[in-house]
Scaffold this active site. Structure first.
Site, mmCIF file in Angstrom:
data_model
loop_
_atom_site.group_PDB
_atom_site.id
_atom_site.type_symbol
_atom_site.label_atom_id
_atom_site.label_comp_id
_atom_site.label_asym_id
_atom_site.label_seq_id
_atom_site.Cartn_x
_atom_site.Cartn_y
_atom_site.Cartn_z
ATOM 1 N N LYS A 183 0.795 -1.248 -0.142
ATOM 2 C CA LYS A 183 0.165 0.028 0.078
ATOM 3 C C LYS A 183 0.907 1.210 -0.165
ATOM 4 C CE LYS A 183 -3.825 2.041 2.719
ATOM 5 N NZ LYS A 183 -4.845 1.730 3.722
ATOM 6 N N SER A 259 -9.612 1.676 3.202
ATOM 7 C CA SER A 259 -8.863 2.615 2.362
ATOM 8 C C SER A 259 -7.824 1.813 1.426
ATOM 9 C CB SER A 259 -8.104 3.567 3.033
ATOM 10 O OG SER A 259 -7.242 3.005 3.978
ATOM 11 N N SER A 283 -9.942 -0.598 7.437
ATOM 12 C CA SER A 283 -9.240 -0.649 5.994
ATOM 13 C C SER A 283 -8.600 -1.601 5.554
ATOM 14 C CB SER A 283 -8.405 0.876 6.007
ATOM 15 O OG SER A 283 -9.158 2.072 6.167
#
Length: 558
Positions: A183, A259, A283
């Site tokens: 990420k 997210s 997330s």
């Protein structure tokens, strides 16, 4: 003694335009504007004319604000300070179903591209092959917007050559040649770190890895790219205004969640089997559930956050999104610096499973209820003892999360708001701006509330080993969906997607999601397994067995 339910004391209703009769609405709106302007001037926020956006965003969170205003958490419990738990996780591993003695360097049997058994085979097959194939697939699937950056072929070949050299030197590399994605919220050597936002200052590639990334590389993994996310990790849709909206690979008409949407999409598309995400209110688990893959949020700080960009410093976790529970277990061991273990999932005989129906199953969509109840029934048939438990004060979790995260995120990004707010997307900018309007005493009260919630979980789990709940209140919703109606009640979308995951961020408990079926809308449904802080291995071992029970003949993507 059971934890006391938070007492309620009467307060006046928050002043709000929507509460006023029509003839007073304009006067109230003017006074609200004046109040917001006064606080913004006190904080020396230099960007006026934002009152309408602030009021609208506060309106979205009015349920949380009203709930928090009436809260009065116990003072005798102090503030929640979750300890580091890495050592305890390993110490308790022997008590988990399916645990085995640690095997340094051992790889999971579920990994699709295991390292060849000897250097000669490594040389003939090429450790770079899997990573190069993953990058090629990622380039073909650019429509997913799953990646911000991809590694060049030459960089992958150089990394593979280094892994091969280390293997020849006798190093134990449990992830030798394994392609992984990270990420874009932490430094990855050779890649520009964007945090999912537009910042001209972030124009040079990182020279060092975050500690979690460094551990993956030390285990022989090859980083193929950095994944897209909701800007600054502050949202649940992964609709990124700078790098494109992440697409749910198998269910493109539905949200990928956020997210860590890019990480979940990369796994769901079969590009990688392991990706790294972060989780502040869900997330990791929300996008994993929406995309039909596995997501694991470890205990607080079981995986070090050194180097990663924070959002809510007391809520943030780093963990894996993976194609299977076994893959997630292997990735967690490496990320946490633990010994890698191999063991087939064991039957659940004797396991004590707590099912908290209040809050977690009320309200809940019918299709989600049926899928999760079926998963629990399979656990019972496998020998688990299933009991209902209740968590006192669980209804306060959304308010505690809102006040804690809103305060911490605004503090962390305040300088960005002052100097270059125009670089932020509209939704993230206003969420950061409203943090300046929350009183400091609310933040301290929220930390007392978290201690009270932690004590309530401890009391509820005195006689059980794990909790099993739905991951989300609904199956992955369609893009642009409005507030769903569940059991005759209209539920805000952010509540439907976060209210069952955030309690475990507030308390720092480990929680795993795995797919357990499809909803009436054809989108995935997730079931969540959680346990006490430090019981990470128990959660993963139970999840691996539950995965077998749900899909006994599961075919994993190559």
């Amino acid at each position: 003694m059971a934890a006391t339910v938070a007492q309620h004391r009467p307060h006046s209703k928050p002043l709000h335009v929507s509460d006023a009769p029509p003839d007073a609405a304009s006067d109230l709106a003017e006074r609200l504007d004046q109040a917001l302007d006064a606080i913004a001037r006190l904080a020396r926020y230099p960007h006026p004319g934002r009152h309408a956006a602030w009021a609208e965003r506060l309106r979205v969170n009015l349920p949380e604000l009203r709930a928090f205003e009436s809260s009065n958490p116990r003072a005798d419990l102090g503030y929640l300070r979750p300890p580091r738990v890495a050592a305890r996780s390993e110490a308790r591993a022997h008590a988990s179903p399916g645990a085995s003695a640690g095997v340094p360097g051992a790889a999971s049997a579920s990994i699709a591209h295991p390292a060849p058994a000897n250097p000669a085979q490594a040389e003939s097959e090429g450790l770079a092959h899997a990573a190069l194939t993953a990058v090629a697939l990622a380039r073909r699937r650019h429509d997913l917007h799953a990646f911000v950056s991809l590694a060049e072929d030459a960089a992958i070949e150089a990394a593979a050559a280094d892994v091969e050299r280390r293997r020849r030197a006798g190093e134990a590399l449990p992830l030798a040649g394994m392609p992984v994605a990270i990420k874009d919220l932490m430094p990855v050597a050779g890649f520009v770190q964007t945090n999912g936002t537009d910042d001209a200052a972030a124009s040079s590639a990182a020279t060092d890895d975050a500690l979690a990334v460094a551990r993956l590389r030390r285990a022989g993994a090859i980083v193929i790219g950095t994944t897209n996310l909701h800007e600054l990790a502050y949202g649940i849709t992964s609709d990124n205004p700078h790098f494109g909206r992440v697409v749910n690979p198998d269910h493109p008409a539905h949200t990928p969640g956020g997210s860590s949407g890019g990480s979940a999409a990369a796994v769901a598309a079969g590009i990688v089997r392991i990706a790294v995400g972060t989780d502040t209110a869900g997330s990791i688990r929300i996008p994993a559930a929406c995309c039909g893959v596995v997501g694991f949020k470890p205990s607080f700080d079981a995986v070090p956050r050194d180097g990663a960009q924070a959002l809510g410093a007391s809520l943030d976790h780093i963990g894996p999104i993976a194609a299977s529970v076994a893959d997630a277990s292997l990735a967690f061991a490496v990320l946490a610096g633990h010994v890698v273990r191999t063991a087939p999932p064991a039957p659940l005989a004797g396991l004590r499973v707590g099912v908290p129906r209040r809050h977690f199953l009320e309200p809940i969509a019918d299709d989600v209820r049926l899928a999760v109840e079926a998963a629990i029934a399979r656990m019972r048939d496998d020998g688990a003892h299933v009991v209902e438990v209740d968590i006192a004060g669980i209804e306060s979790s959304a308010a505690l999360q809102f006040v804690t995260l809103c305060s911490e995120a605004t503090d962390l990004h305040w300088q960005r708001l002052l100097e270059k707010p125009g670089t932020l997307g509209a939704d993230v900018r206003v969420r950061l701006e409203i943090g300046q309007f929350l009183p400091a005493i609310w933040y301290t009260r929220a930390q007392r509330g978290r201690a009270e919630l932690d004590a309530a979980f401890a009391e509820a789990m005195k006689d059980v080993d794990v909790l099993v709940t739905p991951t989300l209140r609904i199956a992955a919703p369609r893009l642009g969906a409005s507030a769903p109606v569940i059991d005759g009640r209209e539920i805000p979308l952010h509540t439907a997607l976060t209210s069952l995951t955030m309690p475990f961020n507030l308390t720092g408990m480990p929680a795993l999601t795995l797919p357990c079926g499809l909803g009436e809308n054809g989108a995935p449904i997730g079931v969540q397994v959680a346990a006490r802080r430090g019981d990470d291995r128990r959660v993963l071992d139970v999840g691996a067995r539950l995965e077998e029970l749900i899909e006994p003949n599961r075919r994993r993507k190559p």
